[in-house]
Design a protein around this motif. Structure first.
Motif, PDB file in Angstrom:
ATOM      1  N   LYS A  56      -4.199   5.363  -4.321  1.00 63.86           N
ATOM      2  CA  LYS A  56      -4.692   6.592  -4.923  1.00 63.86           C
ATOM      3  C   LYS A  56      -5.508   7.370  -3.904  1.00 63.86           C
ATOM      4  CE  LYS A  56      -4.590   5.276  -9.686  1.00 63.86           C
ATOM      5  NZ  LYS A  56      -5.238   5.263 -10.949  1.00 63.86           N
ATOM      6  N   ILE A  57      -5.241   8.658  -3.827  1.00 64.32           N
ATOM      7  CA  ILE A  57      -5.951   9.519  -2.884  1.00 64.32           C
ATOM      8  C   ILE A  57      -7.340   9.845  -3.413  1.00 64.32           C
ATOM      9  CG2 ILE A  57      -5.904  11.742  -1.694  1.00 64.32           C
ATOM     10  CD1 ILE A  57      -3.654   9.846  -0.835  1.00 64.32           C
ATOM     11  N   LYS A  58      -7.406  10.250  -4.668  1.00 65.27           N
ATOM     12  CA  LYS A  58      -8.675  10.660  -5.263  1.00 65.27           C
ATOM     13  C   LYS A  58      -9.323   9.456  -5.945  1.00 65.27           C
ATOM     14  CE  LYS A  58     -10.424  13.612  -8.873  1.00 65.27           C
ATOM     15  NZ  LYS A  58     -10.229  13.130 -10.216  1.00 65.27           N
ATOM     16  N   LYS A  59     -10.598   9.280  -5.677  1.00 61.80           N
ATOM     17  CA  LYS A  59     -11.314   8.172  -6.310  1.00 61.80           C
ATOM     18  C   LYS A  59     -11.588   8.525  -7.759  1.00 61.80           C
ATOM     19  CE  LYS A  59     -15.424   5.428  -6.250  1.00 61.80           C
ATOM     20  NZ  LYS A  59     -16.839   5.583  -6.264  1.00 61.80           N
ATOM     21  N   GLU A  60     -11.122   7.688  -8.641  1.00 56.87           N
ATOM     22  CA  GLU A  60     -11.321   7.905 -10.070  1.00 56.87           C
ATOM     23  C   GLU A  60     -12.725   7.433 -10.452  1.00 56.87           C
ATOM     24  OE1 GLU A  60      -8.950   8.552 -13.846  1.00 56.87           O
ATOM     25  OE2 GLU A  60      -8.025   8.072 -11.944  1.00 56.87           O
ATOM     26  N   VAL A  61     -13.381   8.209 -11.278  1.00 60.20           N
ATOM     27  CA  VAL A  61     -14.721   7.849 -11.749  1.00 60.20           C
ATOM     28  C   VAL A  61     -14.597   7.460 -13.218  1.00 60.20           C
ATOM     29  CG1 VAL A  61     -17.074   8.666 -12.129  1.00 60.20           C
ATOM     30  CG2 VAL A  61     -15.809   9.430 -10.127  1.00 60.20           C
ATOM     31  N   TYR A  62     -15.080   6.266 -13.533  1.00 60.17           N
ATOM     32  CA  TYR A  62     -15.003   5.753 -14.896  1.00 60.17           C
ATOM     33  C   TYR A  62     -16.390   5.737 -15.518  1.00 60.17           C
ATOM     34  CZ  TYR A  62     -10.485   4.135 -13.210  1.00 60.17           C
ATOM     35  OH  TYR A  62      -9.228   4.073 -12.674  1.00 60.17           O
ATOM     36  N   SER A  63     -16.445   6.011 -16.805  1.00 55.34           N
ATOM     37  CA  SER A  63     -17.734   6.024 -17.493  1.00 55.34           C
ATOM     38  C   SER A  63     -18.234   4.599 -17.692  1.00 55.34           C
ATOM     39  CB  SER A  63     -17.589   6.708 -18.859  1.00 55.34           C
ATOM     40  OG  SER A  63     -16.828   5.890 -19.729  1.00 55.34           O
ATOM     41  N   VAL A  64     -19.534   4.492 -17.904  1.00 61.27           N
ATOM     42  CA  VAL A  64     -20.144   3.185 -18.163  1.00 61.27           C
ATOM     43  C   VAL A  64     -19.549   2.588 -19.432  1.00 61.27           C
ATOM     44  CG1 VAL A  64     -22.308   1.996 -18.686  1.00 61.27           C
ATOM     45  CG2 VAL A  64     -22.271   3.794 -16.972  1.00 61.27           C
ATOM     46  N   GLN A  65     -19.316   3.419 -20.438  1.00 57.36           N
ATOM     47  CA  GLN A  65     -18.755   2.938 -21.697  1.00 57.36           C
ATOM     48  C   GLN A  65     -17.362   2.342 -21.480  1.00 57.36           C
ATOM     49  OE1 GLN A  65     -20.303   2.640 -24.680  1.00 57.36           O
ATOM     50  NE2 GLN A  65     -18.484   1.470 -25.189  1.00 57.36           N
ATOM     51  N   PHE A  66     -16.538   3.011 -20.664  1.00 54.05           N
ATOM     52  CA  PHE A  66     -15.198   2.502 -20.379  1.00 54.05           C
ATOM     53  C   PHE A  66     -15.284   1.158 -19.662  1.00 54.05           C
ATOM     54  CE2 PHE A  66     -11.562   2.100 -17.462  1.00 54.05           C
ATOM     55  CZ  PHE A  66     -10.523   2.080 -18.396  1.00 54.05           C
ATOM     56  N   LYS A  67     -16.176   1.051 -18.684  1.00 48.32           N
ATOM     57  CA  LYS A  67     -16.332  -0.198 -17.941  1.00 48.32           C
ATOM     58  C   LYS A  67     -16.760  -1.325 -18.881  1.00 48.32           C
ATOM     59  CE  LYS A  67     -17.672   2.214 -13.710  1.00 48.32           C
ATOM     60  NZ  LYS A  67     -18.767   2.472 -12.761  1.00 48.32           N
ATOM     61  N   LEU A  68     -17.696  -1.028 -19.790  1.00 48.55           N
ATOM     62  CA  LEU A  68     -18.135  -2.045 -20.753  1.00 48.55           C
ATOM     63  C   LEU A  68     -16.994  -2.457 -21.681  1.00 48.55           C
ATOM     64  CD1 LEU A  68     -21.690  -0.746 -21.678  1.00 48.55           C
ATOM     65  CD2 LEU A  68     -21.132  -2.855 -20.472  1.00 48.55           C
ATOM     66  N   ASN A  72     -15.682  -6.170 -21.941  1.00 47.13           N
ATOM     67  CA  ASN A  72     -15.734  -6.799 -23.259  1.00 47.13           C
ATOM     68  C   ASN A  72     -14.348  -7.320 -23.657  1.00 47.13           C
ATOM     69  OD1 ASN A  72     -17.092  -7.613 -25.617  1.00 47.13           O
ATOM     70  ND2 ASN A  72     -16.261  -5.831 -26.697  1.00 47.13           N
ATOM     71  N   PHE A  73     -13.313  -6.536 -23.405  1.00 47.27           N
ATOM     72  CA  PHE A  73     -11.945  -6.974 -23.696  1.00 47.27           C
ATOM     73  C   PHE A  73     -11.633  -8.253 -22.933  1.00 47.27           C
ATOM     74  CE2 PHE A  73      -7.570  -7.194 -22.209  1.00 47.27           C
ATOM     75  CZ  PHE A  73      -6.872  -7.209 -23.415  1.00 47.27           C
ATOM     76  N   MET A  74     -11.985  -8.280 -21.661  1.00 51.02           N
ATOM     77  CA  MET A  74     -11.700  -9.449 -20.831  1.00 51.02           C
ATOM     78  C   MET A  74     -12.432 -10.682 -21.361  1.00 51.02           C
ATOM     79  SD  MET A  74     -11.911  -9.655 -16.701  1.00 51.02           S
ATOM     80  CE  MET A  74     -13.612 -10.159 -16.571  1.00 51.02           C
ATOM     81  N   LYS A  75     -13.680 -10.488 -21.783  1.00 51.37           N
ATOM     82  CA  LYS A  75     -14.467 -11.610 -22.302  1.00 51.37           C
ATOM     83  C   LYS A  75     -13.924 -12.093 -23.644  1.00 51.37           C
ATOM     84  CE  LYS A  75     -19.159 -12.983 -23.395  1.00 51.37           C
ATOM     85  NZ  LYS A  75     -20.534 -12.551 -23.582  1.00 51.37           N
ATOM     86  N   GLN A  76     -13.586 -11.156 -24.537  1.00 46.08           N
ATOM     87  CA  GLN A  76     -13.118 -11.518 -25.878  1.00 46.08           C
ATOM     88  C   GLN A  76     -11.774 -12.231 -25.844  1.00 46.08           C
ATOM     89  OE1 GLN A  76     -14.686 -10.968 -28.880  1.00 46.08           O
ATOM     90  NE2 GLN A  76     -16.474 -10.170 -27.836  1.00 46.08           N
ATOM     91  N   ALA A  79      -8.618 -12.777 -20.911  1.00 47.79           N
ATOM     92  CA  ALA A  79      -7.582 -12.272 -20.019  1.00 47.79           C
ATOM     93  C   ALA A  79      -8.053 -12.314 -18.569  1.00 47.79           C
ATOM     94  CB  ALA A  79      -7.220 -10.832 -20.407  1.00 47.79           C
ATOM     95  N   SER A  80      -7.091 -12.429 -17.662  1.00 50.81           N
ATOM     96  CA  SER A  80      -7.408 -12.404 -16.232  1.00 50.81           C
ATOM     97  C   SER A  80      -7.701 -10.971 -15.806  1.00 50.81           C
ATOM     98  CB  SER A  80      -6.220 -12.939 -15.427  1.00 50.81           C
ATOM     99  OG  SER A  80      -5.127 -12.042 -15.533  1.00 50.81           O
ATOM    100  N   TYR A  81      -8.181 -10.830 -14.570  1.00 51.76           N
ATOM    101  CA  TYR A  81      -8.432  -9.490 -14.045  1.00 51.76           C
ATOM    102  C   TYR A  81      -7.134  -8.679 -14.034  1.00 51.76           C
ATOM    103  CZ  TYR A  81     -13.011 -11.109 -12.400  1.00 51.76           C
ATOM    104  OH  TYR A  81     -14.284 -11.603 -12.333  1.00 51.76           O
ATOM    105  N   GLN A  82      -6.037  -9.322 -13.620  1.00 52.65           N
ATOM    106  CA  GLN A  82      -4.757  -8.623 -13.538  1.00 52.65           C
ATOM    107  C   GLN A  82      -4.278  -8.198 -14.923  1.00 52.65           C
ATOM    108  OE1 GLN A  82      -3.133  -7.859 -10.603  1.00 52.65           O
ATOM    109  NE2 GLN A  82      -1.829  -6.605 -11.882  1.00 52.65           N
TER     110      GLN A  82
END
Length: 181
Positions: A56-68, A72-76, A79-82
């Motif tokens: 990706k050329i442009k760095k995508e900025v993600y909100s704190v809520q999206f990151k959480l 949370n999905f990964m913890k619940q 799932a692996s990172y992939q």
């Protein structure tokens, strides 16, 4: 600059998908230090098509809520990172690992976007320099006062009677001068 070009990645992915060589042999053939790199490219290609392996050329900025939400999905689900990256349509699993590490080390504050680089220069640098000079002068004065106080304290602790006598004499001599004026 990216370490591997998109064309190079696509070539290796196509060679793997043709079934001639496995991950380990491809890594050896093209001098790639770890076969998991190729596994990631193949999986991204299978899940996202050719867009999955493009840098990706442009760095995508993600909100704190999206990151959480992602963490949370990964913890619940466990799932692996992939798998989590695929679920949230992210083609870079390491970004989730970075979010997780920052969250564990710093909490929610670690997930907030931080500005990088030097702060912008002031429009009027002379005013800022003057205020900085004033701050330094004030700091110097405070340090001088602190040193003088500590010297007097040390002298008092070493010999309280002599210190008091010396300062009594000074006080009397200065008060007489004031009276005569």
């Amino acid at each position: 600059m990216a370490k591997y070009s998109d064309e190079f990645k696509l070539k290796i992915v196509m060679e793997y998908l043709s079934g001639k060589l496995g991950f380990k042999r491809l890594a050896q053939k093209y001098d790639i230090p770890n076969r998991s790199v190729i596994q990631g490219w193949v999986r991204a290609y299978k899940d996202f098509g050719i867009e999955g392996i493009h840098k990706k050329i442009k760095k995508e900025v993600y909100s704190v809520q999206f990151k959480l939400t992602v963490l949370n999905f990964m913890k619940q689900t466990g799932a692996s990172y992939q798998d989590t990256a695929i679920e949230f349509n992210l083609n870079n699993r390491s970004i989730i690992a970075n979010w997780n590490r920052k969250f564990l080390e710093e909490g929610i504050e670690g997930l907030e976007e931080k500005s990088k680089g030097r702060p912008p220069m002031s429009k009027n640098p002379k005013i800022k320099a003057t205020s900085r000079e004033e701050q330094l002068a004030r700091e110097n004065e405070l340090l001088r006062l602190e040193i003088a106080y500590l010297k007097k304290l040390k002298a008092f602790q070493e010999n309280p009677n002599a210190f008091l006598e010396k300062h009594k004499q000074r006080w009397h001599s200065t008060s007489k001068k004031k009276d005569s004026d």
